[in-house]
Design a protein around this motif. Structure first.
Motif, PDB file in Angstrom:
ATOM      1  N   CYS A 366       0.880  -1.169   0.000  1.00  0.00           N
ATOM      2  CA  CYS A 366       0.000   0.000   0.000  1.00  0.00           C
ATOM      3  C   CYS A 366       0.916   1.216   0.000  1.00  0.00           C
ATOM      4  CB  CYS A 366      -0.907  -0.011   1.229  1.00  0.00           C
ATOM      5  SG  CYS A 366      -2.146   1.295   1.209  1.00  0.00           S
ATOM      6  N   LYS A 367       1.061   1.840  -1.163  1.00  0.00           N
ATOM      7  CA  LYS A 367       2.034   2.917  -1.324  1.00  0.00           C
ATOM      8  C   LYS A 367       1.734   4.093  -0.390  1.00  0.00           C
ATOM      9  CE  LYS A 367       4.341   5.647  -4.956  1.00  0.00           C
ATOM     10  NZ  LYS A 367       4.184   6.977  -4.343  1.00  0.00           N
ATOM     11  N   PHE A 368       0.453   4.330  -0.132  1.00  0.00           N
ATOM     12  CA  PHE A 368       0.073   5.381   0.801  1.00  0.00           C
ATOM     13  C   PHE A 368      -1.181   4.943   1.542  1.00  0.00           C
ATOM     14  CE2 PHE A 368      -1.689   6.248  -3.372  1.00  0.00           C
ATOM     15  CZ  PHE A 368      -3.045   6.364  -3.113  1.00  0.00           C
ATOM     16  N   THR A 369      -1.321   5.431   2.755  1.00  0.00           N
ATOM     17  CA  THR A 369      -2.547   5.171   3.525  1.00  0.00           C
ATOM     18  C   THR A 369      -3.277   6.502   3.687  1.00  0.00           C
ATOM     19  OG1 THR A 369      -1.188   5.331   5.533  1.00  0.00           O
ATOM     20  CG2 THR A 369      -1.670   3.126   4.700  1.00  0.00           C
ATOM     21  N   GLY A 370      -3.665   6.868   4.892  1.00  0.00           N
ATOM     22  CA  GLY A 370      -4.396   8.111   5.079  1.00  0.00           C
ATOM     23  C   GLY A 370      -5.840   7.990   4.603  1.00  0.00           C
ATOM     24  N   HIS A 371      -6.464   9.137   4.347  1.00  0.00           N
ATOM     25  CA  HIS A 371      -7.849   9.130   3.895  1.00  0.00           C
ATOM     26  C   HIS A 371      -8.101  10.313   2.959  1.00  0.00           C
ATOM     27  CE1 HIS A 371      -7.769  11.670   7.530  1.00  0.00           C
ATOM     28  NE2 HIS A 371      -8.719  12.378   6.953  1.00  0.00           N
ATOM     29  N   ALA A 377      -0.889  10.626   5.479  1.00  0.00           N
ATOM     30  CA  ALA A 377      -0.352   9.417   4.848  1.00  0.00           C
ATOM     31  C   ALA A 377       1.163   9.474   4.707  1.00  0.00           C
ATOM     32  CB  ALA A 377      -0.963   9.243   3.459  1.00  0.00           C
ATOM     33  N   ASN A 378       1.773   8.315   4.880  1.00  0.00           N
ATOM     34  CA  ASN A 378       3.111   8.123   4.348  1.00  0.00           C
ATOM     35  C   ASN A 378       2.916   7.745   2.883  1.00  0.00           C
ATOM     36  OD1 ASN A 378       6.035   7.308   4.232  1.00  0.00           O
ATOM     37  ND2 ASN A 378       5.093   5.327   3.849  1.00  0.00           N
ATOM     38  N   ASP A 379       3.674   8.327   1.991  1.00  0.00           N
ATOM     39  CA  ASP A 379       3.582   8.004   0.561  1.00  0.00           C
ATOM     40  C   ASP A 379       4.973   7.556   0.122  1.00  0.00           C
ATOM     41  OD1 ASP A 379       2.816   7.735  -2.054  1.00  0.00           O
ATOM     42  OD2 ASP A 379       1.825   9.678  -2.164  1.00  0.00           O
ATOM     43  N   ALA A 380       5.135   6.250  -0.056  1.00  0.00           N
ATOM     44  CA  ALA A 380       6.462   5.683  -0.330  1.00  0.00           C
ATOM     45  C   ALA A 380       7.047   6.240  -1.623  1.00  0.00           C
ATOM     46  CB  ALA A 380       6.372   4.169  -0.410  1.00  0.00           C
ATOM     47  N   HIS A 381       8.353   6.488  -1.602  1.00  0.00           N
ATOM     48  CA  HIS A 381       9.030   7.028  -2.775  1.00  0.00           C
ATOM     49  C   HIS A 381       9.167   5.954  -3.863  1.00  0.00           C
ATOM     50  CE1 HIS A 381       9.894  10.597  -0.507  1.00  0.00           C
ATOM     51  NE2 HIS A 381      10.532   9.912   0.428  1.00  0.00           N
ATOM     52  N   PRO A 382       9.039   6.338  -5.135  1.00  0.00           N
ATOM     53  CA  PRO A 382       9.102   5.344  -6.212  1.00  0.00           C
ATOM     54  C   PRO A 382      10.454   4.628  -6.288  1.00  0.00           C
ATOM     55  CG  PRO A 382       9.092   7.580  -7.108  1.00  0.00           C
ATOM     56  CD  PRO A 382       8.757   7.685  -5.658  1.00  0.00           C
ATOM     57  N   GLU A 383      11.532   5.299  -5.848  1.00  0.00           N
ATOM     58  CA  GLU A 383      12.833   4.635  -5.853  1.00  0.00           C
ATOM     59  C   GLU A 383      12.833   3.409  -4.935  1.00  0.00           C
ATOM     60  OE1 GLU A 383      13.532   9.026  -6.733  1.00  0.00           O
ATOM     61  OE2 GLU A 383      12.290   7.829  -5.357  1.00  0.00           O
ATOM     62  N   PHE A 384      12.174   3.553  -3.774  1.00  0.00           N
ATOM     63  CA  PHE A 384      12.095   2.433  -2.829  1.00  0.00           C
ATOM     64  C   PHE A 384      11.194   1.330  -3.370  1.00  0.00           C
ATOM     65  CE2 PHE A 384      10.436   0.857   1.471  1.00  0.00           C
ATOM     66  CZ  PHE A 384      11.505  -0.008   1.650  1.00  0.00           C
ATOM     67  N   TRP A 387      13.097  -0.618  -5.885  1.00  0.00           N
ATOM     68  CA  TRP A 387      14.074  -1.502  -5.234  1.00  0.00           C
ATOM     69  C   TRP A 387      13.391  -2.758  -4.698  1.00  0.00           C
ATOM     70  CZ3 TRP A 387      14.664  -3.129  -0.104  1.00  0.00           C
ATOM     71  CH2 TRP A 387      15.895  -3.720   0.206  1.00  0.00           C
ATOM     72  N   LEU A 388      12.223  -2.594  -4.088  1.00  0.00           N
ATOM     73  CA  LEU A 388      11.478  -3.739  -3.564  1.00  0.00           C
ATOM     74  C   LEU A 388      11.002  -4.645  -4.701  1.00  0.00           C
ATOM     75  CD1 LEU A 388       9.430  -1.851  -0.839  1.00  0.00           C
ATOM     76  CD2 LEU A 388      11.057  -3.688  -0.390  1.00  0.00           C
ATOM     77  N   ARG A 389      10.519  -4.048  -5.774  1.00  0.00           N
ATOM     78  CA  ARG A 389      10.111  -4.845  -6.940  1.00  0.00           C
ATOM     79  C   ARG A 389      11.269  -5.712  -7.426  1.00  0.00           C
ATOM     80  NH1 ARG A 389       8.711  -1.009 -11.436  1.00  0.00           N
ATOM     81  NH2 ARG A 389       8.518  -2.978 -12.588  1.00  0.00           N
ATOM     82  N   MET A 424      13.909   7.389   6.919  1.00  0.00           N
ATOM     83  CA  MET A 424      14.137   6.079   6.288  1.00  0.00           C
ATOM     84  C   MET A 424      13.080   5.820   5.215  1.00  0.00           C
ATOM     85  SD  MET A 424      12.804   3.418   9.239  1.00  0.00           S
ATOM     86  CE  MET A 424      13.540   4.295  10.621  1.00  0.00           C
ATOM     87  N   ASP A 425      13.391   4.949   4.279  1.00  0.00           N
ATOM     88  CA  ASP A 425      12.411   4.498   3.292  1.00  0.00           C
ATOM     89  C   ASP A 425      11.457   3.519   3.963  1.00  0.00           C
ATOM     90  OD1 ASP A 425      12.962   5.770   0.817  1.00  0.00           O
ATOM     91  OD2 ASP A 425      14.772   4.558   0.598  1.00  0.00           O
ATOM     92  N   VAL A 426      10.160   3.703   3.761  1.00  0.00           N
ATOM     93  CA  VAL A 426       9.187   2.822   4.401  1.00  0.00           C
ATOM     94  C   VAL A 426       7.935   2.724   3.545  1.00  0.00           C
ATOM     95  CG1 VAL A 426       8.268   4.726   5.806  1.00  0.00           C
ATOM     96  CG2 VAL A 426       7.883   2.360   6.528  1.00  0.00           C
ATOM     97  N   ILE A 427       7.332   1.548   3.549  1.00  0.00           N
ATOM     98  CA  ILE A 427       6.068   1.312   2.843  1.00  0.00           C
ATOM     99  C   ILE A 427       5.260   0.297   3.626  1.00  0.00           C
ATOM    100  CG2 ILE A 427       6.928  -0.602   1.410  1.00  0.00           C
ATOM    101  CD1 ILE A 427       5.268   0.565  -0.917  1.00  0.00           C
TER     102      ILE A 427
END
Length: 461
Positions: A366-371, A377-384, A387-389, A424-427
């Motif tokens: 879930c790249k971002f949560t919030g409402h 929301a935390n919105d994960a950076h595409p670079e991270f 890397w996970l992909r 830190m990078d987080v998702i």
């Protein structure tokens, strides 16, 4: 590397057909069912984790190569040295051990119409009607004035009695049925039926020879006889009402696991399993299990507390003295492991199907949560994300990506944004769940297996 032009997801059942994979999946599910059955509160969960760590040779001392520290029996920090120095960053997996429930109030016991009752205050986001007319158990701890802790569990042993909340019969519920759900089920009416028989004894202190027979006193006598506690001891207690009974396989094919507290104890269990099976990582590994996520992550054991910082400070002093914590934090990579809402066949209208999680298709990013407009929301950076992909693709671990419901209808929060504060990078990442926040949540056996492989891939990367 050649890639398909169009992305297509595949059911994990198609990917894991081998005999060895099926056996690993079944063994994992069996251990998981045992864990869910045994761990229905934060304290029970952290105790389970501590016992597993001690058995694996971990020290309750920050500074050894394999160490942990728990706090207030509700949160725990775990660390293992990697081949590379901590100064080069870490791999962190965080999850929360609390789950929605009913808590007894500080003045819980009362008597009405010849019935012994207990007042509750619900914890977290529940749908109140789901807790009525079902078997419930009592789990908790009482702390006496001399510091003695008394653990209480009633309703889990087959020979135990259970408790329940009364429901209104349909014959008298015509007005009730026409109310909005939010009005029809009131928090103050989630009262627990505790007993019905009378005590004919008198309290020595009241000196009243005319004291009436009492149901409430009968309940107190039972608590006193079994646990040596009195009514005043409830003031220094944590008493939780949770669904009674074990977790179970669901479906003719035993393909799913049904049980209480899978949000988020599924991620606690899978993170611990993955961590213990990757003992030689490249980078330092850190695992955090929090409390209070379901009520905003506040308090000294929630993700907003400084417990993580305090532990990391001590770890840096022992492993890489002189290093700045800020530098290490900003080189960290983290998974906020929390479950995701799987699309329900009967309630597809609240989901946006192109961006929904599907049961059986692996763990969900879930790249971002919030409402609404991504608020809070935390919105994960595409670079991270890239890397996970890459690491999951190389390990051939399946995954999916989704949002939580339609834009104007869905939303939710996790601990990801509190980890993101450190740079830190987080998702968010975890298995999809059906009937989330209900007393009987559902996960897919194949998703649990795929999630454990994904956690292992991340932790050893």
């Amino acid at each position: 590397m050649n890639k398909l032009l169009e992305h297509k997801t595949k059911s994990c059942w198609e990917l894991y057909q081998g005999e060895e994979e099926q056996k690993e999946m079944d063994d994992l599910a069996a251990r998981y069912i045992d864990f869910l059955t045994r761990c229905k509160t934060e304290r029970e969960t952290i105790k389970y984790v501590e016992e597993a760590l001690i058995e694996a040779g971990f020290d309750d001392y920050i500074g050894s190569d394999n160490c942990f520290r728990s706090f207030r029996d509700k949160t725990i920090f775990i660390a293992r040295k990697g081949k590379k120095s901590l100064s080069e960053g870490f791999r962190l997996v965080g999850a929360h051990a609390d789950t929605p429930r009913l808590d007894l109030k500080q003045h819980p016991l009362y008597e009405d119409l010849g019935l012994g009752m207990a007042k509750t205050h619900y914890y977290g986001g529940i749908r109140k009607y789901q807790w009525l007319a079902r078997p419930l158990s009592l789990h908790g701890v009482v702390v006496k004035t001399d510091g003695e802790k008394v653990n209480i569990v009633i309703g889990e042993d087959p020979n135990d009695p259970v408790f329940t909340i009364l429901d209104l019969l349909p014959h008298l519920a015509q007005k009730h049925a026409n109310k909005k759900v939010s009005d029809a089920f009131e928090g103050e009416k989630l009262n627990i039926l505790m007993g019905h028989s009378l005590s004919f004894t008198k309290d020595d202190e009241d000196g009243d020879d005319k004291a009436k027979p009492s149901v409430k006193r009968k309940l107190l006598e039972i608590f006193n006889e079994k646990y040596d506690i009195v009514e005043e001891d409830f003031f220094s207690s944590e008493m939780h009402i949770v669904p009674a009974g074990p977790a179970r396989y669901v479906g003719l094919d035993k393909s799913m696991v049904g049980g209480y507290g899978q949000d988020d104890r599924s991620c606690v269990f899978l993170a611990l399993e993955a961590f213990l099976r990757e003992p030689e990582p490249e980078h330092a590994q850190i695992v955090l299990f929090y409390d209070k996520e379901e009520v905003g992550s506040d308090g000294s054991t929630g993700a907003k507390s400084l417990f993580f910082e305090y532990c990391l400070e001590d770890l840096i002093e022992a492993w890489v003295p002189g290093m700045k914590m800020s530098r290490i934090m900003m080189m960290g990579k983290a998974l906020s492991t929390d479950v995701h809402a799987a699309i329900d066949p009967d309630y597809q209208d609240v989901h946006e199907k192109l961006n929904s999680a599907y049961l059986g298709y692996g763990p969900c990013f879930c790249k971002f949560t919030g409402h609404r407009g991504k608020v809070a929301a935390n919105d994960a950076h595409p670079e991270f994300v890239a890397w996970l992909r890459n690491i999951l693709g190389e390990a051939e671990v399946p995954w999916q990506m989704a949002e939580l419901g339609k834009v104007d209808e869905g939303g939710g929060g996790t601990v990801a944004k509190y980890l993101a504060l450190y740079g830190m990078d987080v998702i968010d990442f975890g298995p999809p769940v059906l009937s989330m926040h209900s007393p009987f949540e559902l996960t897919s056996k194949v998703d649990l297996y795929a999630t454990s492989l994904a956690f292992r891939t991340f932790l050893k990367s």
